[in-house]
Motif scaffolding. Structure first.
Motif, PDB file in Angstrom:
ATOM      1  N   TRP A 115       0.855  -1.134  -0.015  1.00 58.90           N
ATOM      2  CA  TRP A 115      -0.062   0.059   0.035  1.00 58.90           C
ATOM      3  C   TRP A 115       0.763   1.239   0.065  1.00 58.90           C
ATOM      4  N   LEU A 116       1.901   1.350   0.850  1.00 52.92           N
ATOM      5  CA  LEU A 116       2.827   2.440   0.933  1.00 52.92           C
ATOM      6  C   LEU A 116       3.687   2.411  -0.470  1.00 52.92           C
ATOM      7  N   MET A 117       3.858   1.434  -1.091  1.00 48.23           N
ATOM      8  CA  MET A 117       4.470   1.496  -2.181  1.00 48.23           C
ATOM      9  C   MET A 117       3.614   2.015  -3.446  1.00 48.23           C
ATOM     10  N   SER A 118       2.351   1.872  -3.316  1.00 46.83           N
ATOM     11  CA  SER A 118       1.204   2.506  -4.144  1.00 46.83           C
ATOM     12  C   SER A 118       1.325   3.930  -3.943  1.00 46.83           C
ATOM     13  N   ALA A 119       1.279   4.181  -2.693  1.00 45.83           N
ATOM     14  CA  ALA A 119       1.376   5.825  -2.285  1.00 45.83           C
ATOM     15  C   ALA A 119       2.735   6.527  -2.802  1.00 45.83           C
ATOM     16  N   GLU A 120       3.911   5.658  -2.788  1.00 44.47           N
ATOM     17  CA  GLU A 120       4.994   5.931  -3.450  1.00 44.47           C
ATOM     18  C   GLU A 120       4.983   6.269  -5.107  1.00 44.47           C
ATOM     19  N   TYR A 121       4.193   5.416  -5.496  1.00 38.57           N
ATOM     20  CA  TYR A 121       4.080   5.722  -7.002  1.00 38.57           C
ATOM     21  C   TYR A 121       3.581   7.354  -7.194  1.00 38.57           C
ATOM     22  N   ILE A 122       2.693   7.574  -6.459  1.00 38.41           N
ATOM     23  CA  ILE A 122       1.881   8.791  -6.643  1.00 38.41           C
ATOM     24  C   ILE A 122       2.827   9.706  -6.094  1.00 38.41           C
ATOM     25  N   ALA A 123       3.440   9.838  -5.064  1.00 40.94           N
ATOM     26  CA  ALA A 123       4.616  10.651  -4.528  1.00 40.94           C
ATOM     27  C   ALA A 123       5.659  10.874  -5.244  1.00 40.94           C
ATOM     28  N   ALA A 124       6.177   9.630  -6.145  1.00 39.02           N
ATOM     29  CA  ALA A 124       7.043   9.998  -7.042  1.00 39.02           C
ATOM     30  C   ALA A 124       7.007  10.726  -8.201  1.00 39.02           C
ATOM     31  N   GLY A 125       5.626  11.125  -8.525  1.00 41.41           N
ATOM     32  CA  GLY A 125       5.390  11.906  -9.672  1.00 41.41           C
ATOM     33  C   GLY A 125       5.295  13.319  -9.213  1.00 41.41           C
ATOM     34  N   GLY A 126       5.425  13.448  -8.012  1.00 41.81           N
ATOM     35  CA  GLY A 126       5.461  14.995  -7.363  1.00 41.81           C
ATOM     36  C   GLY A 126       4.073  15.368  -6.735  1.00 41.81           C
ATOM     37  N   ASN A 127       3.065  14.418  -6.665  1.00 34.83           N
ATOM     38  CA  ASN A 127       1.890  14.752  -5.627  1.00 34.83           C
ATOM     39  C   ASN A 127       2.208  14.413  -4.293  1.00 34.83           C
ATOM     40  N   HIS A 128       2.482  14.989  -3.475  1.00 40.53           N
ATOM     41  CA  HIS A 128       2.523  14.459  -1.932  1.00 40.53           C
ATOM     42  C   HIS A 128       1.269  14.673  -1.191  1.00 40.53           C
ATOM     43  N   ASN A 129       0.248  14.921  -1.825  1.00 39.39           N
ATOM     44  CA  ASN A 129      -0.915  14.954  -1.043  1.00 39.39           C
ATOM     45  C   ASN A 129      -1.912  13.872  -1.045  1.00 39.39           C
ATOM     46  N   ILE A 130      -1.703  12.902  -0.241  1.00 42.16           N
ATOM     47  CA  ILE A 130      -2.048  11.637  -0.381  1.00 42.16           C
ATOM     48  C   ILE A 130      -2.655  11.035   1.129  1.00 42.16           C
ATOM     49  N   ILE A 131      -3.866  10.889   0.978  1.00 39.82           N
ATOM     50  CA  ILE A 131      -4.412  10.293   2.313  1.00 39.82           C
ATOM     51  C   ILE A 131      -4.723   8.685   2.153  1.00 39.82           C
ATOM     52  N   LEU A 132      -4.322   8.023   3.100  1.00 36.30           N
ATOM     53  CA  LEU A 132      -4.551   6.535   2.939  1.00 36.30           C
ATOM     54  C   LEU A 132      -5.717   6.234   3.614  1.00 36.30           C
TER      55      LEU A 132
END
Lengths: 338, 338, 338, 338
Positions: C218-235
């Protein structure tokens, strides 16, 4: 044992772990990486409580590298164990099929069952006199009387008998009744007092896998028996619990090659309890043999419609006959005797 | 019981099912739908083997509609059961926290533990004299001597004691030693002989949920105890096995409201064995109380670093103190006494 | 990375591993134990294929010691991330409840829903215009028209809207329609192309946990989003699949404290999809907040009996009102704003 | 649909359900039992929201009796579906083995791979140009260039190609590149927009089972494709997630006979992704064929040590050769062509 330290570990914390290891009679090899420092403990880690190291300041994780089981491990005993049950080998080149009903009901039923089992070419017979039932309101088995009925029916065809022991207090009766193979059921795989008791005798034991036991836990339960001196252990995969609702348990066919690598003990499979339906038994039996199992434990009832328990997973005598024919061909194709 | 027939069912097959039901003393209600014919069995289905119906020609599936348990069901007993343990109520409005170490080690350790448990405001104490351990090579508990040490330590603070029984042969000793609450561990949840024995006495029993037991199976195990006459049963959720590797077991918090609906028995939670780490205990304890649990079973050790087992899941005395303070506030917020 | 060698490893095999590590730009620390030799790789292991090392002669196992995610890890960013959604903070001290129906049906239904959500004190609103449905024969959502209906209903109460994106081709429309928070559903948690696309924008994303995703995946999937530049992630934890049949999914309450330790991102819980029944929502909501969640995603429908999907998990407006009152008390008890 | 009423149901509540069914165009058959009243809904239940009935007063449970899928069900189409892929039949009497590397790396690697696949006797080739990877930091596939490399390598040996589509936006390119079989990966089994798109074309689709999808959900996903008009669907079992840590996924061998009964579609197995280790591939391949699978999807790499992904699950060309020989014998023993 490998001790992984926190990223911001201090020199003092590293020395704390080193000191603790020394007090436990172990050496320490320290490896300082870019992101983590790791400490390798040198010595016999089986004696050590992993948890006490885990609590030391600065420790992030502790990883065991040695398998927790020893007597049952192939690492310590390369050759396949072959267990002799009244002249019949379990393990080794020959595949054995143990057939019979879920539970002992009457002398007539068991006589017919024994006849069918022998006629189909099975060399051992199964049947339950003591039954673990989820509900207190269902048939709990015939008990001691059932053992006698079973022994008598099987004797006529010289079939060694396999039957479940649930309660340590009945062990003496099992020995008196000359039960050939004692089965420890899935629900008792971690009934450690029972394991210790069957570890003290020499009767072969079929140890079924617990409903959601890992392979490692299962081998640890075998180790309990072996540690007592009884090395005549047969492992029996019978499906594990899963999220799937289309059948009863999920047969873990991958466990077979894993066990063959990890342990020298014979491995058999119970396709009847795994799938929970007679119609699934042929496919699962073949899959088990193809994957390398040493035998099968198959339910057969002379008249499934009248069975007192698990009726819908029992084969009829003609169905067992046909399956045995098919298995014979398959066994040849994978280079096994049958 | 509802019998669903195959799409191509014949009239004869329908009559066959009807006849079978009649022979079992049941009526039949036949409903012919567009795609399926269904037959409702009228009468007490608890007596019937679902499997024997499943085998009849033309039958696709058989569905039970009545819960298999009765004594423990809220359907049959509306009011919450409150169990009196030496004057301390378990169940009802008050939340109870049972504290103490994983295992009894020495008199000094237990004396310190009892002092800490009482000081934190817990009203019962836990501790294991007989330990179920995955490996035969690790500490197996102090046994009978441990019971004596435990009793003596707890007596000073008038704390009733909770301890695990693993082997039926020790039940008499548990009664002699006046164990206040007998714990049946997760691995023995379906050790039916053990359940029957504790069903014959009146000592309250904490019945832990099996490692992958469904709620229904768990209640059936409680029914085993209740069917023997002992209705003093406390259910203890302690996490179930899952695919997740970030902690030990997955605490099934949803089981709490489900149990509160299905049964009148008290429900407690063991956050220590669930998570397997002391750092998770506060969050899991609060979640359990917020979800409606009647109590907690928390591991505390006077000196976790020296604990002989499960060291990293025990709280220290100050940690237990702080958690009790936080739980007090939480209990108030959800309208419970503490 | 730690490389554990086979018990009968040769000196040549050890040198082979050392050589390979060198060719990958890594150092090697060799530790010769009693039963095993282990080799610690020194350098940045994120670049290395664990599998290629695993295949080298003499290697038994390879263990990673560094977490595979970086941007989302608390190890690299200590402070809690607080996400600003139209002036409303998600994460940090205040608990947010996002209420609303499973799916957008009509303008009237959404107007009523928005009114109820605002009246209950929720500060954000949820609703699905595109619906992932197991069956192709059930209602698939109102689509773009639904987004317009939703936006209009929510605007009146100044409620930012949260809605699910299933198909990359609709991302532009979501941006045009000024969706405030994009939800990635459980079934798309590893739809990596979709994750990459929402990583390129700045709209906050609610990333639901996959049906049986580990916390690390799950955190790796969040990392996919974050790696693109969008750090506004809510789990968003929403229950995982298990063997239990008494409810829909098993809410993994333990994931909350684990996530709070592993990541700085806000964590919310969806008790409606977890339990699958309205009657379970209050207990699960409270458990989530007590365990440390930063918010909830709760289904409410102005008239559940007429809902077009998941009817039996939606609260009525009065039920939501009452739950909000109870949560307010609970939030106070655990030191949070509400 | 069967509606089970609460034990204390009132006559009014029963009439309420009857009325609701009538308004949905369904008849009602009421059966008053000793402990429960049950109502059978007569008519086409596929149209009805089970949940709306579940919410009616007095209703305890609602049970569907008709399978939710239709086109893919064997109930509606008795004969086995045989799919023609460039003249090669998938399904029916002949077993097909699809071999090839996890991912397309270079032209040289693919040429060697194609040569090995053809030499071993496989009639189709697999290879990934677009790769779903858990981590954003690992190799994501060669993309379109990879498709061209693959097509060129396979053409020389007239091997139809099987490759994964992850993103709807690449479908046109797959059609242009004349991909023979489109693979939908486990992570996309419920990516419904993707399923709908491949339902609109006629290219055969390999639909892998989701990581913890039930067989019923999997068939519903196949129904999504079939409902669009594309009936060329091949189901691929590739192991499911479990608690066991000794290997990657648990191969669900029981799914094979269940699928053979439930659907007319061909069923293949991917032993490489299931076990996650090359050493497990032979045992799992044999188990799959013995259990009735129509084919296998096996990873082979000309040089596993240099593979860019999943290196340790790929067979070498000689290992594939030997396995094919063993499978040939096995196929004969179970009456299949090879």
């Amino acid at each position: 044992m490998i001790i992984i330290m926190h990223p911001q570990v201090t020199e003092e914390e590293i020395q704390g772990v080193e000191k603790r290891l020394k007090s436990l009679g172990l050496g320490a090899n320290i490896s300082r990486g870019v992101e983590r420092t790791i400490i390798g403990a040198i010595g016999d880690e089986r004696q050590i409580h992993k948890e006490t190291l885990q609590l030391l300041p600065g420790v992030e994780d502790v990883i065991r590298i040695v398998k927790p089981y020893k007597i049952v491990a192939r690492e310590w005993h390369q050759a396949d164990t072959v267990i002799n049950v009244g002249g019949i080998p379990i393990g080794g080149k020959t595949i054995q099929v143990i057939g019979g009903p879920c539970s002992v009901e009457t002398q007539a039923q068991m006589d017919l069952a024994a006849q069918g089992v022998a006629a189909a070419g099975c060399r051992l017979m199964r049947g339950g006199a003591f039954k673990p039932r989820t509900s207190p309101y269902t048939f709990q088995g015939k008990g001691i009387e059932g053992l006698e009925i079973f022994r008598q029916a099987a004797a006529k065809y010289r079939l060694p008998i396999v039957t479940e022991l649930m309660d340590v207090r009945y062990l003496d009766i099992f020995l008196e009744q000359q039960v050939d193979v004692i089965q420890i059921g899935a629900r008792n795989m971690q009934n450690f007092d029972l394991l210790k008791e069957v570890g003290r005798i020499h009767t072969p034991v079929v140890l079924k896998r617990g409903l959601c036991a890992t392979i490692s836990e299962w081998l640890m339960s075998a180790e309990y028996i072996a540690a007592g001196g009884n090395h005549n252990i047969i492992l029996c995969e019978r499906g594990v619990r899963s999220f799937e609702k289309a059948y009863r348990n999920m047969l873990d066919v991958t466990a077979i090659p894993i066990l063959k690598k990890e342990t020298h003990l014979p491995v058999i499979v119970d396709p009847s309890h795994a799938g929970g339906k007679a119609s699934l038994v042929p496919a699962l039996s073949k899959a088990a043999i193809a994957a390398g199992a040493d035998g099968l434990l198959i339910e057969m009832h002379p008249n499934p419609c009248d069975a007192w328990c698990d009726a819908d997973q029992a084969l009829t005598p003609p169905e067992l006959n046909q399956l045995m024919e098919e298995l014979r061909l398959l066994a040849q194709a994978v280079g096994r005797d049958f």
